[in-house]
Design an enzyme around this catalytic site. Structure first.
Site, mmCIF file in Angstrom:
data_model
loop_
_atom_site.group_PDB
_atom_site.id
_atom_site.type_symbol
_atom_site.label_atom_id
_atom_site.label_comp_id
_atom_site.label_asym_id
_atom_site.label_seq_id
_atom_site.Cartn_x
_atom_site.Cartn_y
_atom_site.Cartn_z
ATOM 1 N N LYS A 276 6.209 1.949 4.173
ATOM 2 C CA LYS A 276 6.387 1.555 2.792
ATOM 3 C C LYS A 276 7.405 2.436 2.075
ATOM 4 O O LYS A 276 7.479 3.653 2.297
ATOM 5 C CB LYS A 276 4.992 1.524 1.970
ATOM 6 C CG LYS A 276 4.101 0.652 2.150
ATOM 7 C CD LYS A 276 2.759 0.799 1.390
ATOM 8 C CE LYS A 276 1.850 -0.171 1.699
ATOM 9 N NZ LYS A 276 2.085 -1.940 1.233
ATOM 10 N N ARG A 350 -4.578 -8.704 6.940
ATOM 11 C CA ARG A 350 -5.224 -9.865 7.337
ATOM 12 C C ARG A 350 -5.484 -9.871 8.847
ATOM 13 O O ARG A 350 -6.194 -10.540 9.170
ATOM 14 C CB ARG A 350 -3.863 -10.827 7.262
ATOM 15 C CG ARG A 350 -2.711 -10.542 8.018
ATOM 16 C CD ARG A 350 -1.346 -11.319 7.563
ATOM 17 N NE ARG A 350 -0.952 -10.669 6.273
ATOM 18 C CZ ARG A 350 -0.054 -11.146 5.739
ATOM 19 N NH1 ARG A 350 0.862 -12.202 6.091
ATOM 20 N NH2 ARG A 350 0.498 -10.731 4.588
#
Length: 498
Positions: A276, A350
């Protein structure tokens, strides 16, 4: 808990002892939990502020400089929720203050807002006495207590304000107790999410979960490996803090329905090798907010008398980068045997939740599954910071959650599960890809939900994406800067009503 302690006083005496002088509390004993889990406070000598709802009869001891109706007209007060008119009153040789507060339409939403406004006016005081309004008192209490929330590592800046709620009757007492339980559950979720990740490892989170008074089971890294939880292991393998799967079980006598709640527990998210940007990484200690919600909900169920069997699963890992971290293009095997091509290591939530959902489907036989996660940045673009998203495979479940959201003020918007987008998750080397593989759809929150659906075994299931609503950038209303605890009130209301 970092919320104000409180008392419930009889209505007959609410006007007595109003003072502008700071009460001497050197001899006061610290607050302590009572049997119901509420926090009792030592009685204060005097309240520095007295708050009374618009239209309520004032105690005869309170001598306003003008009739209340005239004061409200002078200030052009409308009685809107959160509106507060401050009035000085004589109290012997001192001057006290009365807050006349608006309650709007008297709904739970307006009373929650009114409670927050009143409590914020008393934040710098030793004590505030609040005459409770008519209507859903629990919502007012929630608002007042949550508005006093603070989080600080180390010594607190000051002694919290004592809130003295004034009201009579067993029903009022029960409403105050319910508001207290719910507010403190939200505060726990905020505490867990706000805790710095230098402390908050997956093992630390498992320890906090085990303190909630329900049956706890924790898989360490070796047990995860032998159990073939490939998603949780893959995400956690780049960190020096090994992953955990946490199971909390609430089994009230006579329960006939079984709900499984699954929470994302990424204790810090660097993005892994798909790193990120720095600005995006600053807030990633709260990437386990969904897991925090599940822990807090499980801890509050007994106090609220919920009659549904509930199992909470928190898939906890730190998504870091190192020579051991998973790589884009790796193929992992999730619990149950499905293979996934990892095209982006920053789509890690996920992966851990897929393991938990597949395990719940295979081993726990739930009637319904609900997961909650700060899953996608895309949902913030779609819905902003005030609406959570719900994706659901079952219309009745979606409607139930929407009703609970409306009641608690934790608003949600139903998003579509578009089957035509499912091919976006096709992989040439595995059963699925973890993000859209060269797709033109650009619907990141929808394809993330479709990915999770693959692991639910066609059971009734809902997915709450709280990436936009899980954090607040302002001290306003019931929120403080940092984690919001969004989802605790919604899920507790939904479970209580089942």
């Amino acid at each position: 808990m970092p919320l104000s302690p409180y008392l419930l006083l009889p209505r007959a005496s609410y006007g007595q002892g109003l003072s502008a002088v700071t009460p001497a509390r050197a001899d006061a004993e610290p607050a302590s939990p009572d049997r119901a889990g509420a926090t009792a406070a030592p009685a204060t000598q005097d309240a520095q502020l007295l708050a009374v709802p618009f239209g309520a009869d004032l105690a005869p001891e309170i001598d306003l400089p003008l009739p209340a109706a005239g004061l409200l007209a002078h200030y052009a007060a409308t009685g809107a929720a959160g509106e507060v008119v401050e009035v000085p009153v004589a109290n012997g040789d001192t001057v006290g203050r009365v807050l006349l507060y608006g309650v709007g339409d008297g709904s739970a939403t307006d009373l929650r807002k009114a409670g927050a406004a009143v409590a914020r006016r008393g934040k710098d005081k030793d004590a505030i006495r609040v005459v409770l309004p008519e209507g859903p008192v629990a919502a007012f209490v929630e608002g007042a207590l949550l508005a006093t929330y603070t989080f600080r590592v180390g010594v607190a800046k000051s002694t919290p304000t004592v809130i003295e709620f004034v009201g009579d009757g067993a029903e009022t007492e029960a409403e105050v107790a319910r508001g207290d339980v719910v507010a403190r559950a939200v505060a726990l979720a905020r505490d867990l999410a706000n805790m710095p990740s230098s402390v908050k490892t997956p093992a630390w989170l498992a320890e906090r979960a085990a303190e909630q008074g329900v049956t706890a089971k924790v898989w360490d890294e070796e047990q995860l490996r032998s159990g073939k939880f490939g998603g949780i292991l893959a995400v956690g393998q780049g960190s020096v803090s090994p992953p955990r799967l946490i199971q909390l079980s609430y089994e009230p006598e006579g329960a006939t329905r079984h709900v499984v709640l699954v929470g994302k527990g990424i204790t810090y998210d660097t993005g892994g090798l798909s790193l990120k940007r720095g600005d995006s990484m600053k807030f990633m200690k709260t990437d386990m907010a969904g897991g925090a919600v599940v822990i807090a909900v499980l801890g509050a169920l007994a106090s609220l008398g919920v009659r549904v069997r509930v199992t909470g699963l928190i898939a906890a890992a730190e998504n870091s980068f190192s020579g051991m971290a998973q790589r884009p293009s790796d193929v992992i095997t999730q619990y149950g045997g499905r293979t996934v091509e990892v095209l982006n290591t920053d789509a890690e939530g996920r992966l851990v939740m897929a393991d938990a959902l597949a395990y719940a489907d295979a081993e726990l036989d739930p009637d319904v599954m609900v997961d909650i996660a700060t899953l996608t940045g895309a949902i913030s673009i779609a819905l902003g910071k005030d609406l959570g998203a719900v994706f659901a495979s079952d219309d009745d479940l979606a409607a139930e959650l929407a009703e609970a959201a409306e009641s608690t003020g934790e608003r949600i918007w139903r998003m579509p599960l578009i089957d035509d987008y499912t091919p976006a998750l096709d992989s040439t080397v595995a059963d699925l890809a973890n993000i859209e593989a060269g797709s033109t759809y650009g619907a990141g929150s929808i394809t993330a939900a479709l990915f999770l659906r693959e692991f639910t075994g066609k059971r009734p299931w809902a997915h709450l994406d709280i990436a936009g609503v899980g954090r607040s950038s302002a001290d306003e209303g019931i929120f403080s800067k940092g984690a919001t605890g969004y989802g605790v009130r919604l899920l507790l209301e939904w479970l209580s009503s089942r």
